[in-house]
Write an enzyme that holds these catalytic residues in place. Structure first.
Site, PDB file in Angstrom:
ATOM      1  N   SER A   1       0.719  -1.117   0.202  1.00  0.00           N
ATOM      2  CA  SER A   1      -0.076   0.253  -0.359  1.00  0.00           C
ATOM      3  C   SER A   1       1.242   1.385   0.012  1.00  0.00           C
ATOM      4  O   SER A   1       1.900   1.243   1.427  1.00  0.00           O
ATOM      5  CB  SER A   1      -0.986   0.312   0.866  1.00  0.00           C
ATOM      6  OG  SER A   1      -2.070  -1.424   1.084  1.00  0.00           O
TER       7      SER A   1
ATOM      8  N   LYS B   1      -7.038   1.894  -2.782  1.00  0.00           N
ATOM      9  CA  LYS B   1      -6.550   1.267  -1.789  1.00  0.00           C
ATOM     10  C   LYS B   1      -6.600   2.857  -0.572  1.00  0.00           C
ATOM     11  O   LYS B   1      -6.890   2.474   0.987  1.00  0.00           O
ATOM     12  CB  LYS B   1      -5.565   0.992  -1.461  1.00  0.00           C
ATOM     13  CG  LYS B   1      -4.873   0.191  -0.101  1.00  0.00           C
ATOM     14  CD  LYS B   1      -5.444  -0.335   0.511  1.00  0.00           C
ATOM     15  CE  LYS B   1      -5.347  -1.109   1.710  1.00  0.00           C
ATOM     16  NZ  LYS B   1      -4.021  -1.975   2.169  1.00  0.00           N
TER      17      LYS B   1
ATOM     18  N   LYS C   1       0.645   5.613   8.384  1.00  0.00           N
ATOM     19  CA  LYS C   1       1.344   6.116   6.805  1.00  0.00           C
ATOM     20  C   LYS C   1       0.541   5.901   6.138  1.00  0.00           C
ATOM     21  O   LYS C   1       0.150   6.710   4.909  1.00  0.00           O
ATOM     22  CB  LYS C   1       2.146   4.890   6.840  1.00  0.00           C
ATOM     23  CG  LYS C   1       2.964   4.614   5.310  1.00  0.00           C
ATOM     24  CD  LYS C   1       1.815   3.478   3.941  1.00  0.00           C
ATOM     25  CE  LYS C   1       2.443   2.373   4.545  1.00  0.00           C
ATOM     26  NZ  LYS C   1       1.254   1.552   3.340  1.00  0.00           N
TER      27      LYS C   1
END
Length: 294
Positions: A95, A170, A238
């Site tokens: 990701s 995502k 993140k």
């Protein structure tokens, strides 16, 4: 069956690699300490570098934590691109940032490879049960080539669009997940401090409009105080950084995302960066001076 190079054998990558081995594929990885015994028993082998992985593989899958990690594996010293054979399929299931993904795709394509971004959702349980949701950014040809491998590890596989589109999806997923975890935490905390049986509250909510996978899985974590990571706080931080950076570029306000990020930061400040992301409830508990279930 294919020769697959699999780089990134963490919480998610280990079971994913195991499923590919069970399907009859030959797997090779980069040597990093001691290879997981179960994967070694199934025949996974090790080589010295990502370059050597590329030289030994028809398909390369990366499943590493962040954008710089993907860049290092693909383009660093002795990286994948140095051993890439024309026609090799490169599937990044990490990701990472959508814009950098587009740049990585161009570099791999220019070198003669076929690049697919295919980030996943479903956590450790989804990886173990081969039930991941996979969001794909690729050419039509790239998607069709990657699909048989993705079907081994995933259940819901959607071709979103061109390179980077999987990563954009995502990021959207991680926004929804973070805000839903926060909502579950706030609801259970409210019920608990008001004196209700929080387990019965969750059971009741599971039968109504508030029902969700997150209420089911993470609501139970919050009540039972099981914060061993399926997906770590620092990794969700993140992902929300990617969302907020993208929002600035798009001149877009995401206030709920920013608030969730601050709660994750509060977790990290209290030693919880490696808690499961359901641990967001602990930041709210400190503000309330009350623990869910007390």
């Amino acid at each position: 069956m294919s020769k697959i190079g699999f780089i990134g054998l963490g919480i998610m990558g280990r079971p994913m690699a195991g499923h590919l081995l069970d399907a009859g594929h030959t797997l090779v990885t980069v040597k990093r300490g001691t290879l997981d015994a179960a994967l070694a028993e199934k025949g996974m082998s090790e080589v010295a570098s990502p370059k050597a992985v590329a030289e030994a593989s028809d398909v390369i899958i990366t499943m590493v934590p962040d954008t710089p990690d993907v860049e290092s594996v693909l383009f660093g010293e002795d990286g994948v691109i140095e051993g890439l054979t024309p026609g090799t399929l490169v599937i990044d299931m990490s990701s990472i940032a959508p814009m950098q993904t587009q740049a990585f795709a161009k570099q791999i394509t220019d070198a003669g490879g076929e690049f697919v971004d295919a980030p996943v959702s479903g956590g450790e349980g989804g990886a173990i049960n081969a039930a991941l949701t996979i969001m794909v950014g690729a050419t039509t040809e790239g998607f069709e080539r990657a699909k048989p491998y993705l079907e081994v590890v995933g259940k819901t596989i959607t071709h979103i669009g061109g390179h980077g589109a999987g990563q954009t999806c995502k990021v959207a997923n991680q926004i929804v997940v973070a805000l839903t975890i926060e909502a579950v935490a706030e609801g259970l905390l409210f019920a608990s401090k008001a004196g209700a049986d929080v387990a019965k509250v969750r059971e009741s909510l599971m039968g109504g409009l508030a029902q969700s996978k997150i209420l089911d899985v993470h609501g139970e974590r919050m009540i039972k105080r099981t914060f061993e990571p399926g997906f770590r706080v620092r990794l969700h931080q993140k992902d929300l950084n990617l969302a907020l950076e993208g929002a600035r570029t798009l001149n877009l306000s995401l206030p709920g995302t920013a608030n969730a990020q601050q709660l994750f930061q509060a977790c990290a400040a209290n030693g919880g960066e490696d808690w499961d992301h359901a641990g967001i409830v602990r930041a709210l508990e400190k503000l309330a001076d009350h623990e869910v279930g007390q």
